[in-house]
Design an enzyme around this catalytic site. Structure first.
Site, PDB file in Angstrom:
ATOM      1  N   ASP A  82      42.908  37.910  29.165  1.00 36.80           N
ATOM      2  CA  ASP A  82      42.096  38.514  30.217  1.00 36.80           C
ATOM      3  C   ASP A  82      40.636  38.585  29.737  1.00 36.80           C
ATOM      4  OD1 ASP A  82      41.707  39.852  32.643  1.00 36.80           O
ATOM      5  OD2 ASP A  82      42.092  41.830  31.764  1.00 36.80           O
ATOM      6  N   HIS A  83      39.722  38.168  30.569  1.00 40.23           N
ATOM      7  CA  HIS A  83      38.282  38.240  30.245  1.00 40.23           C
ATOM      8  C   HIS A  83      37.923  37.628  28.897  1.00 40.23           C
ATOM      9  CE1 HIS A  83      37.213  40.589  33.751  1.00 40.23           C
ATOM     10  NE2 HIS A  83      38.307  41.295  33.553  1.00 40.23           N
ATOM     11  N   GLU A 134      35.424  32.747  36.647  1.00 42.47           N
ATOM     12  CA  GLU A 134      34.964  33.844  37.510  1.00 42.47           C
ATOM     13  C   GLU A 134      33.572  33.562  38.045  1.00 42.47           C
ATOM     14  OE1 GLU A 134      35.515  37.867  36.111  1.00 42.47           O
ATOM     15  OE2 GLU A 134      34.251  38.711  37.694  1.00 42.47           O
ATOM     16  N   GLY A 179      38.204  49.987  36.228  1.00 44.90           N
ATOM     17  CA  GLY A 179      38.225  51.399  35.863  1.00 44.90           C
ATOM     18  C   GLY A 179      38.740  52.313  36.966  1.00 44.90           C
ATOM     19  N   HIS A 221      40.340  40.932  40.424  1.00 47.72           N
ATOM     20  CA  HIS A 221      40.272  41.878  39.302  1.00 47.72           C
ATOM     21  C   HIS A 221      40.004  43.270  39.856  1.00 47.72           C
ATOM     22  CE1 HIS A 221      39.977  39.372  35.556  1.00 47.72           C
ATOM     23  NE2 HIS A 221      40.029  38.451  36.507  1.00 47.72           N
ATOM     24  N   ALA A 223      41.832  45.853  40.589  1.00 50.32           N
ATOM     25  CA  ALA A 223      42.609  46.140  41.801  1.00 50.32           C
ATOM     26  C   ALA A 223      43.497  47.373  41.676  1.00 50.32           C
ATOM     27  CB  ALA A 223      43.442  44.908  42.171  1.00 50.32           C
ATOM     28  N   ASN A 264      45.064  41.855  39.386  1.00 54.41           N
ATOM     29  CA  ASN A 264      44.994  42.494  38.064  1.00 54.41           C
ATOM     30  C   ASN A 264      45.030  44.013  38.161  1.00 54.41           C
ATOM     31  OD1 ASN A 264      44.507  39.885  37.276  1.00 54.41           O
ATOM     32  ND2 ASN A 264      42.655  40.348  36.121  1.00 54.41           N
ATOM     33  N   ILE A 265      45.951  44.608  37.430  1.00 52.75           N
ATOM     34  CA  ILE A 265      46.087  46.068  37.441  1.00 52.75           C
ATOM     35  C   ILE A 265      46.232  46.569  36.011  1.00 52.75           C
ATOM     36  CG2 ILE A 265      47.547  47.994  38.184  1.00 52.75           C
ATOM     37  CD1 ILE A 265      48.254  46.227  40.666  1.00 52.75           C
ATOM     38  N   ASP A 266      45.340  47.422  35.620  1.00 55.20           N
ATOM     39  CA  ASP A 266      45.368  48.026  34.287  1.00 55.20           C
ATOM     40  C   ASP A 266      45.219  49.543  34.386  1.00 55.20           C
ATOM     41  OD1 ASP A 266      45.227  48.617  31.624  1.00 55.20           O
ATOM     42  OD2 ASP A 266      43.395  47.523  31.202  1.00 55.20           O
TER      43      ASP A 266
END
Ligand code: G3H
Ligand code: 13P
Ligand code: ZN
Length: 319
Positions: A82-83, A134, A179, A221, A223, A264-266
């Site tokens: 990721d990233h 991206e 965030g 991203h 999300a 994407n979920i963090d």
């Protein structure tokens, strides 16, 4: 690639959950496994450093074996960077067996973003590794770079970018951000109960992108929906999260039906785990066995992952 093609065609999104530790990995894999949902395990550069690249790689390999032991015959589990912040980071991940990498050149001038993404694609495709690029900048913190405002993806650039870089999927900026504080109260309105209501995502931009690149896999991203019950639990037990607000799930459901095929979920998982840990600490202050608070954290995270798979992204039963 086939996973993305199917998701775009059928109209669901593959969950891309960040993982940092064993309990999170167990929760993701068992949640996906119970739902037979394809899943992307993604690690950030920071997570790789925190856990150690070698350990992470074997954890991800272990995840596939773990899924099989749970009765999932052919687990569709992808390990994704990721990233990715440089060619070297991407190369290191490709060399160590990742099936997919993201190169995030979104903060660079357009031509530099293209050149860097192209370089990663040229290397990755030799090993059949897919590359996410991206275009557009999300507001908030990204790669330790803080952007005050969104720079929405410009639909007129996407064909040129996708063609010249050869990337396999494209992360776009349509109003999400990373965030747990995605919008300031000033950007929101309030409903009858005084709750903050965020501005809607720019579906007009998404539609224009889909028109330019029909069927091309799009990634969202930032999300997380920032479940208010988790925020309330955290604050009830000593936390100080203020004005935490995310993307309403209704909007993610709508996005998942479009060309958006990876979501994407963090942060939501961080909130679920922290809420559970804080509750144990506050209600059982004599407890000091990490399993007694990481266990509830794992269970709460798993509940969240299953909810996303079943009720939001529509990926249950697709693997
Ligand atoms: O996109 C960012 C992810 O939430 C990862 O965050 O760099 O703190 O691991 P991190
Ligand atoms: P959230 O912070 O909304 O969970 O976004 C995660 C993400 O985009 C990881 O790349
Ligand atoms: Zn992200």
């Amino acid at each position: 690639r086939e996973m993305f093609a199917k998701a775009v065609k059928v109209g669901y999104a593959i969950p891309a959950f960040n993982f940092n530790n064993m309990e999170q990995l167990q929760a993701i894999v068992s949640g996906a496994s119970e739902n037979k949902s394809p899943v992307i395990l993604q690690v950030s550069t920071g997570s790789r450093e925190n856990a150690h690249p070698i350990l992470l790689r074997f954890m991800a390999q272990g995840a596939v074996e773990y899924a099989k032991s749970l009765g999932w015959e052919n687990p569709q589990i992808v390990l994704h960077l990721d990233h990715g912040d440089s060619f070297e980071t991407c190369k290191s991940c490709i060399d160590s067996g990742f099936s997919s990498v993201m190169i995030d050149g979104s903060h660079l001038p357009y031509e530099e973003n293209i050149a860097l993404t192209r370089k990663v694609v040229d290397y990755a495709h030799q090993f059949d590794v897919t590359v996410e690029g991206e275009l557009g900048v999300l507001a908030g913190v990204e790669d330790e770079v803080v952007a005050e405002h969104h720079t929405y993806t410009q639909p007129e650039e996407v064909v040129d970018f996708a063609t010249r870089t050869g990337c396999d999927s494209l992360a776009i900026s349509i109003g999400t951000s990373h965030g747990a504080n995605k919008f300031t109260p000033e950007q929101c309105t309030r409903d009858a109960n005084g709750m903050l209501v965020p501005p809607p995502l720019r579906f007009d931009i998404l539609e224009a992108i889909e028109k330019e690149l029909p069927g091309f896999p799009i990634v969202l991203h930032g999300a997380s929906s920032v479940p208010q019950e988790e925020v309330a639990t955290i604050n009830k037990y000593g936390g100080t999260l203020k004005d935490a607000i995310g993307i309403p799930e209704e909007q993610l459901r709508r996005a998942a039906k479009s060309a958006v095929c990876k979501i994407n979920i963090d942060s939501d998982s961080r909130l679920a785990m922290t809420a559970a840990v804080r509750e144990v600490f506050a209600t059982k202050p004599a407890e000091f066995d990490p399993r007694k608070y990481m266990g509830p954290a794992r269970e709460n995270a798993k509940k969240l992952y299953k909810h996303k798979i079943e009720e939001v992204l529509g990926s249950a039963g697709k693997a």
